[in-house]
Motif scaffolding. Sequence first.
Motif, short mmCIF file in Angstrom:
data_model
loop_
_atom_site.label_atom_id
_atom_site.label_comp_id
_atom_site.label_asym_id
_atom_site.label_seq_id
_atom_site.Cartn_x
_atom_site.Cartn_y
_atom_site.Cartn_z
N GLN A 6 0.86 -1.19 0.00
CA GLN A 6 0.00 0.00 0.00
C GLN A 6 0.89 1.23 0.00
O GLN A 6 2.09 1.15 0.25
CB GLN A 6 -0.91 0.02 1.23
CG GLN A 6 -0.13 0.14 2.55
CD GLN A 6 -1.02 0.40 3.74
OE1 GLN A 6 -1.72 -0.50 4.19
NE2 GLN A 6 -1.01 1.63 4.23
N GLY A 25 -3.49 4.11 2.02
CA GLY A 25 -4.01 2.89 2.63
C GLY A 25 -4.87 2.09 1.67
O GLY A 25 -5.37 2.63 0.66
N ILE A 26 -5.06 0.82 1.98
CA ILE A 26 -5.73 -0.11 1.05
C ILE A 26 -7.17 0.31 0.74
O ILE A 26 -7.59 0.31 -0.41
CB ILE A 26 -5.68 -1.55 1.61
CG1 ILE A 26 -4.22 -2.03 1.70
CG2 ILE A 26 -6.49 -2.50 0.72
CD1 ILE A 26 -4.04 -3.37 2.38
N LEU A 27 -7.91 0.70 1.77
CA LEU A 27 -9.33 1.08 1.53
C LEU A 27 -9.42 2.26 0.59
O LEU A 27 -10.19 2.25 -0.38
CB LEU A 27 -10.03 1.43 2.85
CG LEU A 27 -10.43 0.29 3.77
CD1 LEU A 27 -11.15 0.84 4.99
CD2 LEU A 27 -11.31 -0.71 3.05
N ALA A 28 -8.63 3.31 0.86
CA ALA A 28 -8.67 4.51 0.01
C ALA A 28 -8.19 4.20 -1.40
O ALA A 28 -8.75 4.70 -2.38
CB ALA A 28 -7.83 5.61 0.64
#
Lengths: 370, 125
Positions: free
Chosen positions: A35, A39-42
């Motif tokens: 990442q 971050g991974i979610l964003a």
Amino acid sequence: MRQDPATLLQTPLHALHLALGGKMVPFAGYDMPVQFTAGILAEHNHTRAKASLFDVSHMGQVTVGGPQRAAALETLVPGDVEGLAVGAIRYTLFTDDHAGILDDLMVSNAGDALFLVVNAACKAADVAHLRSGLAGRAEIVELTDRALLALQGPAAAAVLSRLQPAAGEMGFMSFRALDILGASCFVSRSGYTGEDGFEISVPAAAAERLARRLLAEPEVAPAGLGARDTLRLEAGLCLYGADIDPGTTPIEAGLTWTIGKRRRVGGGYPGAAIVGRQLAEGPPRRRVGLRPDGKAPARAHTPITDLQGRSIGEVTSGGFGPTVGGPVAMGYVEAASARPGTPVMLVVRGVPREAQVVDLPFVPHRYHKN
Amino acid sequence: MSKVYFTKEHEWIKVDGEVGTVGITDYAQHALGDVVFIELPESGKTMSKGGEAAVVESVKAASEVFSPVSGQIVAVNQAIVDQPALVNESPEDGAWFFQLRLVDAGELAGLMERPAYDAYVKDLE
């Protein structure tokens, strides 16, 4: 097992990853960003909303040349390669004599050769397999001096068109050799996210310049392997080594669509007899989508049981789906339990939890309509 | 006056009298990445020092939260179950996991205080 970073390979974009704050992890022998600072979610959400740039240079790039190349490659894969038009791409599989899957790959008809993209962890074995399997019938060249960038997301075509207008005119699953910023690139309109996008093979020496140019576009942000995994899981796409491997067949894996009509009848690839039998009789188990009823993610190797607690299979990939907003998984279940809507139990940390067999993908594909 | 202690597994425990409030440190949330799922112990459950008390899952992986000391769970923080991202936002403050009634305050002596923990984390980086 921890690998000494000093022994890890680096892609041509390694310095850029560090400059961008990439969190580096060992992956298939390479030091890769899982990442960046977002971050991974964003990074996942940005890919679905706009466009992300992924470095997939660890993957293998191979050309197969010679006048008999298509017929020769067909002896190793069940896909229709001879019927592949110039500029077209096909997803196919290397199979073994037991119809197990040795790797999954993309094959493009580049006109004067076939252009293959294979998985990083398999590339040495794949090249050896091609060299021995096609000895005397085709010329195998591994392109070790090229990087591979994936530009994925609904804004990908608009972005790449600014650098090379012809890219925006390409159909989905098509291939073109195009100059981008003066570098000779191989552009595929394809990807591993369920979104529209491109994979761009670029000479290693020109890779960082192209990556920086793409990242300078307002819609584009860097994304790492973590988001690549959540995106492909929601898109229902197989991860080699998790969802498919030598212990799974194309039919069990739900990849029957990759086997050309002519090839189903004619065979002529490793494991064809077993594939033919499973096509006729149905496979003993099938890869399915799994949607846990609660919020607990079910990761790979989570046991799957029926409602009476009898083991019927195992999760092969699973986690949190950011676009779905909850846990999603894939796994293999006995054929009798593979129908969408079938209730099953996923045993997470020893506790059986309710889940349903569902259709894949979890998030509808939004590929470019030709 | 409360006092905060830390474990090598990156839990913190803030002790007020005989009740300790437990969470994970900023270092831990950063290492985990985006937190998406939390499982907390039942209120009333008896924990032993170092025993598995809770589960915290990020996009990438699942991890256990261990109880820094022995005791009985007296409260859990439902807010982080409903909004796991709170653990990334305020790990050492609002996003506590559970409270427990200590059975042996002597167990705290084996834990680190802030300066020692900071030095420990610095060594890991």
